[in-house]
Motif scaffolding. Structure first.
Motif, PDB file in Angstrom:
ATOM      1  N   GLU A   1       0.832  -1.205   0.000  1.00 48.51           N
ATOM      2  CA  GLU A   1       0.000   0.000   0.000  1.00 48.51           C
ATOM      3  C   GLU A   1       0.865   1.252   0.000  1.00 48.51           C
ATOM      4  O   GLU A   1       0.577   2.223  -0.712  1.00 48.51           O
ATOM      5  CB  GLU A   1      -0.925  -0.001   1.217  1.00 48.51           C
ATOM      6  CG  GLU A   1      -2.020  -1.039   1.154  1.00 48.51           C
ATOM      7  CD  GLU A   1      -2.800  -1.135   2.458  1.00 48.51           C
ATOM      8  OE1 GLU A   1      -2.556  -0.319   3.383  1.00 48.51           O
ATOM      9  OE2 GLU A   1      -3.670  -2.030   2.564  1.00 48.51           O
TER      10      GLU A   1
ATOM     11  N   GLY B   1       3.908   1.497  -1.152  1.00 46.90           N
ATOM     12  CA  GLY B   1       4.523   1.602  -2.481  1.00 46.90           C
ATOM     13  C   GLY B   1       3.558   2.206  -3.494  1.00 46.90           C
ATOM     14  O   GLY B   1       3.946   3.069  -4.293  1.00 46.90           O
ATOM     15  N   ASP B   2       2.303   1.759  -3.460  1.00 47.23           N
ATOM     16  CA  ASP B   2       1.300   2.308  -4.376  1.00 47.23           C
ATOM     17  C   ASP B   2       1.081   3.795  -4.120  1.00 47.23           C
ATOM     18  O   ASP B   2       0.963   4.599  -5.054  1.00 47.23           O
ATOM     19  CB  ASP B   2      -0.030   1.563  -4.223  1.00 47.23           C
ATOM     20  CG  ASP B   2       0.055   0.124  -4.718  1.00 47.23           C
ATOM     21  OD1 ASP B   2       1.016  -0.205  -5.451  1.00 47.23           O
ATOM     22  OD2 ASP B   2      -0.851  -0.665  -4.362  1.00 47.23           O
ATOM     23  N   THR B   3       1.037   4.159  -2.848  1.00 44.93           N
ATOM     24  CA  THR B   3       0.841   5.568  -2.481  1.00 44.93           C
ATOM     25  C   THR B   3       2.008   6.421  -2.968  1.00 44.93           C
ATOM     26  O   THR B   3       1.805   7.510  -3.524  1.00 44.93           O
ATOM     27  CB  THR B   3       0.681   5.708  -0.950  1.00 44.93           C
ATOM     28  OG1 THR B   3      -0.405   4.884  -0.525  1.00 44.93           O
ATOM     29  CG2 THR B   3       0.435   7.144  -0.553  1.00 44.93           C
ATOM     30  N   VAL B   4       3.224   5.923  -2.789  1.00 41.35           N
ATOM     31  CA  VAL B   4       4.410   6.668  -3.232  1.00 41.35           C
ATOM     32  C   VAL B   4       4.398   6.812  -4.753  1.00 41.35           C
ATOM     33  O   VAL B   4       4.697   7.886  -5.281  1.00 41.35           O
ATOM     34  CB  VAL B   4       5.702   5.967  -2.747  1.00 41.35           C
ATOM     35  CG1 VAL B   4       6.927   6.552  -3.423  1.00 41.35           C
ATOM     36  CG2 VAL B   4       5.824   6.090  -1.232  1.00 41.35           C
ATOM     37  N   GLU B   5       4.016   5.748  -5.463  1.00 42.19           N
ATOM     38  CA  GLU B   5       3.943   5.817  -6.930  1.00 42.19           C
ATOM     39  C   GLU B   5       2.919   6.854  -7.364  1.00 42.19           C
ATOM     40  O   GLU B   5       3.167   7.638  -8.283  1.00 42.19           O
ATOM     41  CB  GLU B   5       3.552   4.462  -7.508  1.00 42.19           C
ATOM     42  CG  GLU B   5       4.708   3.555  -7.794  1.00 42.19           C
ATOM     43  CD  GLU B   5       4.258   2.289  -8.506  1.00 42.19           C
ATOM     44  OE1 GLU B   5       3.393   2.360  -9.417  1.00 42.19           O
ATOM     45  OE2 GLU B   5       4.778   1.229  -8.149  1.00 42.19           O
ATOM     46  N   ALA B   6       1.771   6.858  -6.729  1.00 41.18           N
ATOM     47  CA  ALA B   6       0.727   7.825  -7.081  1.00 41.18           C
ATOM     48  C   ALA B   6       1.192   9.247  -6.828  1.00 41.18           C
ATOM     49  O   ALA B   6       0.964  10.146  -7.650  1.00 41.18           O
ATOM     50  CB  ALA B   6      -0.543   7.529  -6.291  1.00 41.18           C
TER      51      ALA B   6
ATOM     52  N   ALA C   1       4.318  10.282  -6.749  1.00 39.36           N
ATOM     53  CA  ALA C   1       5.389  10.580  -7.705  1.00 39.36           C
ATOM     54  C   ALA C   1       4.793  10.945  -9.064  1.00 39.36           C
ATOM     55  O   ALA C   1       5.267  11.879  -9.728  1.00 39.36           O
ATOM     56  CB  ALA C   1       6.326   9.389  -7.835  1.00 39.36           C
ATOM     57  N   ALA C   2       3.744  10.227  -9.482  1.00 33.59           N
ATOM     58  CA  ALA C   2       3.104  10.531 -10.759  1.00 33.59           C
ATOM     59  C   ALA C   2       2.481  11.927 -10.741  1.00 33.59           C
ATOM     60  O   ALA C   2       2.544  12.660 -11.726  1.00 33.59           O
ATOM     61  CB  ALA C   2       2.037   9.481 -11.073  1.00 33.59           C
ATOM     62  N   LYS C   3       1.900  12.300  -9.605  1.00 37.16           N
ATOM     63  CA  LYS C   3       1.280  13.628  -9.509  1.00 37.16           C
ATOM     64  C   LYS C   3       2.314  14.742  -9.533  1.00 37.16           C
ATOM     65  O   LYS C   3       2.045  15.845  -9.985  1.00 37.16           O
ATOM     66  CB  LYS C   3       0.439  13.738  -8.235  1.00 37.16           C
ATOM     67  CG  LYS C   3      -0.875  13.020  -8.327  1.00 37.16           C
ATOM     68  CD  LYS C   3      -1.718  13.280  -7.094  1.00 37.16           C
ATOM     69  CE  LYS C   3      -3.078  12.631  -7.231  1.00 37.16           C
ATOM     70  NZ  LYS C   3      -3.936  12.931  -6.094  1.00 37.16           N
TER      71      LYS C   3
ATOM     72  N   ASP D   1       5.223  14.603 -11.157  1.00 34.44           N
ATOM     73  CA  ASP D   1       5.999  14.579 -12.394  1.00 34.44           C
ATOM     74  C   ASP D   1       5.333  15.511 -13.406  1.00 34.44           C
ATOM     75  O   ASP D   1       4.528  15.103 -14.229  1.00 34.44           O
ATOM     76  CB  ASP D   1       6.083  13.144 -12.935  1.00 34.44           C
ATOM     77  CG  ASP D   1       7.061  13.029 -14.091  1.00 34.44           C
ATOM     78  OD1 ASP D   1       7.619  14.058 -14.521  1.00 34.44           O
ATOM     79  OD2 ASP D   1       7.255  11.895 -14.573  1.00 34.44           O
TER      80      ASP D   1
END
Length: 160
Positions: free
Chosen positions: A27, A29-34, A36-38, A40
């Motif tokens: 969870e 990891g998913d939060t960090v990815e989300a 990071a996408a925002k 970028d």
């Protein structure tokens, strides 16, 4: 860490704790990815540009189709109006118009002959090639002009 509520069982087996830790890691990891996408901005801008490009291409296609339909309608109307006007013209005026058209054709032929006589061969050759290329790719040129008009229209609309 926060304490669990009193009514919840606090003793867990080591295996349950490992599973809970793995779920929490996933969870997180998913939060960090989300996040990071925002953050970028470059990728988001590229995505938005691609989206706008697709919208502009779709709009250009639609406008091209509409323009073709309207051009056909206008051509038919113009031909009809020309025939009506021609039918209403008196014969002497028709004769004068035909004579003027013949003179214009003769003048154009004379200008063409002067071009052939006076223009240097490389210039005539290059001009002929360019004219042939334009005739061969007429639809592409019209589509490009239409697309440029749409892009200009969209840019003016956005800035206005």
């Amino acid at each position: 860490m926060t304490q669990p509520p009193h009514d919840e069982q606090t003793t867990s087996s080591p295996e349950e704790l490992r599973e809970q830790v793995e779920r929490t890691r996933a969870e997180l990891g998913d939060t960090v990815e989300a996040l990071a996408a925002k953050t970028d901005v470059k990728a988001r801008a590229q995505d938005k540009a691609a989206e706008l490009k697709e919208q502009a291409a779709a709009k250009a296609g639609k406008l091209k189709e509409q323009a073709g339909e309207q051009a056909g309608e206008m051509k038919a109307k113009a031909a009809d109006l020309a025939h009506r006007a021609q039918d209403k013209l008196p014969d002497p005026l028709k004769d004068k118009a035909a004579h003027a058209a013949d003179q214009a054709r003769a003048g154009a032929a004379h200008a063409g002959q002067l071009w052939e006589d006076k223009a240097p061969e490389p210039v005539r050759h290059t001009t002929a090639q360019a004219a042939q290329l334009a005739r061969d790719h007429r639809n592409l040129l019209l589509a490009a002009a239409g697309a440029a008009a749409v892009v200009t229209w969209l840019a003016c609309r956005r800035s206005g």
